[in-house]
Design an enzyme around this catalytic site. Structure first.
Site, mmCIF file in Angstrom:
data_model
loop_
_atom_site.group_PDB
_atom_site.id
_atom_site.type_symbol
_atom_site.label_atom_id
_atom_site.label_comp_id
_atom_site.label_asym_id
_atom_site.label_seq_id
_atom_site.Cartn_x
_atom_site.Cartn_y
_atom_site.Cartn_z
ATOM 1 N N HIS A 1 -11.762 9.170 28.268
ATOM 2 C CA HIS A 1 -11.477 7.963 29.044
ATOM 3 C C HIS A 1 -12.773 7.310 29.552
ATOM 4 C CE1 HIS A 1 -9.090 5.407 31.838
ATOM 5 N NE2 HIS A 1 -10.190 5.478 32.574
ATOM 6 N N GLU A 2 -13.586 8.104 30.251
ATOM 7 C CA GLU A 2 -14.819 7.530 30.816
ATOM 8 C C GLU A 2 -15.787 7.128 29.710
ATOM 9 O OE1 GLU A 2 -14.691 6.617 33.809
ATOM 10 O OE2 GLU A 2 -12.941 7.824 34.352
ATOM 11 N N HIS B 1 -15.076 3.623 28.722
ATOM 12 C CA HIS B 1 -15.741 2.660 29.618
ATOM 13 C C HIS B 1 -17.223 2.534 29.258
ATOM 14 C CE1 HIS B 1 -12.538 1.863 32.473
ATOM 15 N NE2 HIS B 1 -12.356 3.134 32.728
ATOM 16 N N GLU C 1 -10.430 -1.236 31.349
ATOM 17 C CA GLU C 1 -9.415 -0.194 31.145
ATOM 18 C C GLU C 1 -8.847 -0.240 29.736
ATOM 19 O OE1 GLU C 1 -8.371 2.497 32.913
ATOM 20 O OE2 GLU C 1 -10.054 2.008 34.195
HETATM 21 ZN ZN ZN Z 1 -10.766 3.911 33.847
#
Ligand code: ZN
Length: 501
Positions: free
Chosen positions: A264-265, A268, A294
């Protein structure tokens, strides 16, 4: 005009450099700082943020922006220099609307509030955060009031993170999505529960982190321009386009925690690492909105990282990393386990479908607090009531209830949650377009190769930074405005197969 433009750039670069120094102090605070550092750290952050604010709001920047109006008007809308001036002006107008003293007060308050939360949560002590949250609510309302003319008090707060979005439009999108998701969750909940026991064994932390690192390196995350450390609540932060860091957390008995917070990170971070290097330390040098950000984290975490084709390739590698723990599991069992749909209490542990219900609860509660209909002291009860009605569960305590998320303890109340669900919607919309443009993407994922997808995202989304507003970007990339249809198609196809619907 070139001189004025470079004078403007130089001034803004100094301001961004101070802001990055503050980000570094904040990163340190949530990773390595001993608890005794907190008082001074709050003061130091407040000083740096005040200095950055002074630099960003220097009247000379306003004069330069005025003098550059004619120059900007002669350039195409998507030219780098025109975009630089346009976005710099938007940010300048926003920042000059808020007094520096107010920003410093908010920053100092946030530091204390965050620290209290880290103590209160393990102690299940909501009472001790009530005064902090009351102050946060008051400051959030004051902040919104620096932008008069809104139709809803949350509008200015939403606009900070998702420029152009309004409370009314988000409410409408969410209510249409909720109408589709609630019955879907209902049907899935009637099925036999998925066995996810293969996720729960003793998985040594070092090996979990090492495996996650090899995955995100293959995604394209550049460790020469980043690093990964441990924290309570994972996040991505950037000090320059050459230093984009991520944090993670792990659980010994749950392999999905570190794995998916890492992917997830990294999503980003891939966005920030992919921004045009010419935009360094400028208003264009960051992702364009929290929703678009996101969309990238969720695209890599869920659409790629929880897909069947991804695990058909990666499961044998995971199994050889943890031969004892996973010896009896198959790729298919693992795939089903990581996509188990289950009504649950914790947002960050929720599956792709119910996740949105968690977000909508928080979004609605934020609006009620801002509207003055929900006093902070009644928040735990309101929280628990919504969990009962929307997810059929009541948190046994505030640890797994209202104290679970950092957001209200380190930022505004309002404008903090809508981006997650907007991200789910946009991630699917972008990915559907990517597959149409580059039909070999899925064959690549199936063999552990992500370059075609990574390049498509870099070319269409990452490189532009904040040059385009979210609406402009979505229209430009997909040919449509934001729509929930690709997301619903994605969920129905994937979960239709998983649950024989
Ligand atoms: Zn996030």
């Amino acid at each position: 005009m070139k001189e004025k433009l470079s004078a403007l750039k130089q001034r803004l670069t100094e301001a961004y450099d101070i802001q990055s120094a503050a980000s570094l102090l904040h990163w340190d605070q949530t990773t390595y700082m001993p608890p005794g550092g907190i008082e001074a750290r709050g003061r130091q952050l407040a000083v740096l943020e005040r200095l950055a604010h002074q630099k960003f709001t220097d009247p000379e920047i306003g004069r330069l922006l005025d003098q550059l109006r004619g120059y900007e008007a002669d350039l195409p809308h998507d030219a780098d220099q025109a975009s630089f001036i346009r976005v710099a002006r938007r940010d300048y107008e926003r920042r000059t609307s808020v007094p520096a003293d107010f920003m410093a007060e908010f920053s100092d308050h946030s530091t204390r509030s965050y620290q209290q939360w880290t103590v209160a949560r393990p102690d299940n002590d909501f009472a001790s955060v009530i005064p902090h949250l009351e102050k946060t609510l008051e400051l959030s309302r004051q902040l919104a009031d620096f932008f008069p003319g809104y139709s809803h008090i949350a509008d200015p707060l939403i606009d900070f993170s998702d420029p152009g979005m309004k409370t009314a439009s988000v409410r409408q999108i969410f209510s249409r999505l909720r109408q589709q998701l609630v019955p879907l969750v209902e049907v899935i909940s009637g099925q036999p529960a998925t066995d996810d026991s293969c996720l729960h064994a003793d998985f040594p932390e070092d090996q979990q982190i090492a495996f996650g690192k090899t995955v995100i390196e293959q995604f394209g995350y550049d460790f020469n321009r980043g690093r990964q450390d441990k924290t309570h609540h994972p996040f991505m932060t950037k000090f320059s386009l050459g230093d984009v860091r991520i944090t993670t957390r792990s659980k010994l008995n749950d392999i999905s925690e570190a794995l998916f917070s890492t992917t997830h990170e990294a999503g980003h971070a891939l966005y920030e690492q992919g921004i045009n290097r010419d935009y360094e330390a400028s208003p264009l040098g960051t992702g364009t909105s929290s929703g678009v950000h996101e969309s990238q984290s969720r695209l890599w975490e869920n659409i790629v990282g929880r897909s069947k084709i991804f695990w058909d390739h990666f499961f044998p590698r995971l199994q050889s990393t943890f031969p004892q723990q996973l010896q009896r599991a198959s790729a298919d069992e693992f795939y089903r386990a990581i996509n188990k749909v289950q009504r649950s209490l914790i947002r960050t542990d929720a599956d792709e479908i119910t996740y949105n219900l968690h977000v909508m609860i928080r979004f609605d509660l934020e609006l009620e607090m801002l509207e003055g209909h929900l006093p902070i002291k009644d928040l735990p009860e309101a929280w628990n009531e919504r969990y009962r009605s929307d997810l059929g569960l009541v948190p046994p305590d505030n640890i797994d209830g209202v104290l679970q998320d950092v957001h209200w303890f380190h930022g505004t109340i309002g404008g903090s949650f809508q981006g997650y669900t907007l991200g789910n919607i946009l991630g699917a919309q972008f990915f559907e377009t990517a597959l149409t443009d580059q039909p070999t993407i899925e064959a690549g994922i199936a063999t552990g190769r992500f370059d075609t997808l990574h390049q498509w995202l870099a070319e269409n989304i990452y490189q532009h930074g904040s040059k385009f507003t979210p609406d402009e970007l979505v229209q430009r990339v997909t040919g449509h405005e934001l729509t929930i249809d690709p997301y619903l198609r994605y969920l129905r196809t994937k979960y239709g197969q998983l649950y024989d619907l």
